[in-house]
Design an enzyme around this catalytic site. Sequence first.
Site: not given
Length: 408
Positions: A136, A164, A292, A388, A391
């Site tokens: 960050s 990535t 269920r 990216e 929070s």
Amino acid sequence: MAEFTLELNDDQKQVKEWLHGFAADVIRPAAAEWDEREETPWPVIQEAAKIGIYSLDFYAQQFFDPTGLGIPMVMEELFWGDAGIGLSIVGTGLAAVGVLANGTEEQIGTWIPQMYGDADDVKVAAFCSSEPDAGSDVASMRTRAVYDEAKDEWVLNGTKTWATNGGIANVHVVVAVVDPDIGSKGHASFIVPPNTPGLSQGQKFKKHGIRASHTAEVVLEDVRVPGHCLLGGKEKLDERLARARERAKAGGERVKNAAMATFEASRPAVGAMAVGTARAAYEVALDYAKTRSQFGRPIIDNQGIAFQLADMRTRVDAARLLVWRASWMATTGKPFTSAEGSMSKLYASEAARDVTAQAIQILGGNGYTREYPVERMHRDAAIYTIFEGTSEIQRLVIARTLSGMPIR
């Protein structure tokens, strides 16, 4: 200017149904296998390429959707299928956005097609920004790019992490420091062409979630790239650096750096990924609660379960609306005066984390096993609050935007 609407048009509906069919028929059946293998699902990417989902033309069409809803719609449906495979399919897009945000028309036309390849020979691309000591905190970036004027080449040295497709990519987009005296304002982005000497893959990470997506370090050792591989060109860079130096002396306005321009453009898309994962977990939990039975009746008849599902659906829909708003604003040129892009990513990512956890709770012991997909969805959802921009960083961006103060 396209008018805002909450209803998809006929073309968008057709694309959505097409994507949903691919996600249901191709991605979901393969999800558990590739999660266990922790490898790039090349056969699935190739299937996506064959039908046109993994292609420059398709993403360009969605990117230029005048409503702004094309990209978030794509992300939601693919990640509804599976987050790890979804990221393997769309991960190239972050590098492409880096070129679109900072490159010239010639660079866009030259390099983005090489990021995707074609249906017979698919390729991937990597965006390399984070470093071991600079996540960050982009101002702490150490990867350097030094200009060799005699050869009109840039020489790159450093180590990138959390990339990535890092190391397996055909094209790498690398953010590096060109002027360390002006902090994050002294960054620039570079294309590293295929098979460039000096670039190698470092550690491949074994991750908690999104395990079908390749994540690794990228090591740069005296990597030489031609001058035309500087995104935007040297003249534009020199002008930007000169302005930044003057503003730094005067304590003037903030200047965006190359990495931040890419992240700002992609945050609503990440929010859409989170919406897809959250929606998938909610649907599994809803179906399970209907079928269920305990104590002679479906468990959805119990308020404790029904109210959880009501909250889950509300959070999924609220997250989608924030993502759509930010995407529409970005496409129609409306400024994020309240950090709406960060709002969408923050809310959607935390909704995905919480909704997938609630899904496990509704399924009980079954939800904790790999026999049911919500266990994988919960592991996958953890990344949305981290990559990216965590929070915490999103909250900082929002608070600074609202207050106009340099909150620390």
